[in-house]
Design an enzyme around this catalytic site. Sequence first.
Site, PDB file in Angstrom:
ATOM      1  N   GLU A 192      45.098  39.867  43.160  1.00 39.62           N
ATOM      2  CA  GLU A 192      45.244  39.694  44.615  1.00 39.62           C
ATOM      3  C   GLU A 192      46.169  38.519  44.956  1.00 39.62           C
ATOM      4  O   GLU A 192      45.921  37.383  44.541  1.00 39.62           O
ATOM      5  CB  GLU A 192      43.856  39.482  45.249  1.00 39.62           C
ATOM      6  N   LYS A 194      32.880  37.977  49.973  1.00 42.44           N
ATOM      7  CA  LYS A 194      33.957  38.554  49.157  1.00 42.44           C
ATOM      8  C   LYS A 194      35.026  37.492  48.919  1.00 42.44           C
ATOM      9  O   LYS A 194      35.599  37.386  47.828  1.00 42.44           O
ATOM     10  CB  LYS A 194      34.535  39.790  49.865  1.00 42.44           C
ATOM     11  N   ASP A 233      31.402  37.863  32.007  1.00 38.83           N
ATOM     12  CA  ASP A 233      30.997  39.156  32.566  1.00 38.83           C
ATOM     13  C   ASP A 233      31.032  39.071  34.097  1.00 38.83           C
ATOM     14  O   ASP A 233      30.118  38.526  34.724  1.00 38.83           O
ATOM     15  CB  ASP A 233      29.585  39.471  32.039  1.00 38.83           C
ATOM     16  N   HIS A 255      50.055  37.170  53.989  1.00 38.52           N
ATOM     17  CA  HIS A 255      50.061  38.379  53.167  1.00 38.52           C
ATOM     18  C   HIS A 255      51.381  39.123  53.290  1.00 38.52           C
ATOM     19  O   HIS A 255      51.852  39.713  52.337  1.00 38.52           O
ATOM     20  CB  HIS A 255      48.920  39.317  53.598  1.00 38.52           C
TER      21      HIS A 255
HETATM   22  C1  MEV Z   1      40.346  38.931  51.386  1.00 41.28           C
HETATM   23  O1  MEV Z   1      40.421  39.309  50.033  1.00 41.28           O
HETATM   24  C2  MEV Z   1      39.249  37.906  51.591  1.00 41.28           C
HETATM   25  C3  MEV Z   1      38.983  37.514  53.053  1.00 41.28           C
HETATM   26  O2  MEV Z   1      38.738  38.689  53.826  1.00 41.28           O
HETATM   27  C4  MEV Z   1      37.782  36.609  53.028  1.00 41.28           C
HETATM   28  C5  MEV Z   1      37.247  36.287  54.415  1.00 41.28           C
HETATM   29  O3  MEV Z   1      37.392  37.096  55.357  1.00 41.28           O
HETATM   30  O4  MEV Z   1      36.610  35.209  54.534  1.00 41.28           O
HETATM   31  C6  MEV Z   1      40.176  36.828  53.655  1.00 41.28           C
END
Ligand code: MEV
Length: 426
Positions: free
Chosen positions: A85, A263, A279, A378
Amino acid sequence: MAVAIDSRIKNFRAYDVAARRAEVAGQTGLTDADIQTFEPGAGLTIDQADRMVENVIGVIGIPVGIATNFTINGKDYLIPLATEEPSVVAAASNAARIARGLGGFHVSSTQPIMQAQIQVVDVLDPAAARIRLLEARAELIALANEQDPMLVSFGGGVQEVSVRLVTAPEQTYVVLHIHVDVRDAMGANAVNTMAEAIAPRVAEIAGGRVVLRILTNKADLRLTRVRAVFDAELIGSPEVVDNLIHAVRLAECDPYRAATHNKGIMNGISAAVLATGNDTRAVEAGCHSHAVNADGVYSSLSHFEKDADGNIVGTLELPMPVGLVGGATKVHPVAQAAVKMLGVETAEELAGVIMAVGLAQNLAAVRVLAGEGVQRGHMGLHARNIAATAGAEKHEIDAVVARLVADKKIRVEHAVEVLAELRGGN
Ligand code: MEV
């Protein structure tokens, strides 16, 4: 041996790959052979891969980037992150810079206790069975420890047994847990071996039949904590700082936001876990199992608060079952070089580094969201991929990207046109 590392490397991004490798090797004591493992095609061999999993046909390359600026418990680290990523490595490094002036990251851990569960079914008297099993504590601990004299000789082994009664609609299961100090291992093999070995005796004492005997990934007795103060001035305007707190509060109160917020944390954690051959799924399962708050609601794993100076204090406490011995960490040449680069001496130290990356990654993501949003950053990276897909050579990429972004048309067809224009000198 590595000398003291200074992870604050100005403009590391602008170095080319060879210069980055030289800088990392110079600082961490990696040899040419260690560095060579990062070369595509020179890391994991096909024979090694064939011994690791079944039906092997090849290996997949994942970029490894170095996160800079990290100070953890007063020591600097250069941290290898394996991720597909864009922005993860830059974001972690950026947040580490924001924490650096205010002391960096502070980490601490519990003992490395992993648990296995032994499920007993068809028990007539579950309450009494529980007491009988607890009466047999010493016998069960001794029997389990006999399976791993090496671990015991290193100061690990079974510390405790506990018994839970889990009521399913059909019947009440008697579930015995062994609590094992696994030292520098991730521990799955050790606890599973022990659980299988004592299962017949557990069934006998409980007066039932054993079904499951397996580690639990809810490693809530093996916690690592991290704390850092992030400089409000470096985070951004007062409005961004206030918005950041609102964003975090939403994650604490709303599972839809919490999943995305978490995430972001895992973007950092999984990248560090993968780079060191650990792992990723075990860590992810443990972390997500920890995201349910006292009210039973899925929530934010991290917390951010303002301190008396208006700076942001971030904290995170998670199960972090990673090891330095056994598994891919020991056999994968890139993982070995990654561990050597980190210079970590214990699994606990590695867990602390991973947690610092998770907190940094989280702060960086929420900071961007509280300000300009993620798309601008991005888009630049996306445009680079589009330019390359359109056939731009290395020396042409910057010019093509600049045009795609300026024209707000980040599409392959447009990149092809721009490239033709540049090459035609128009
Ligand atoms: C993207 O991989 C992760 C984000 O969505 C985390 C977040 O929203 O805090 C940018």
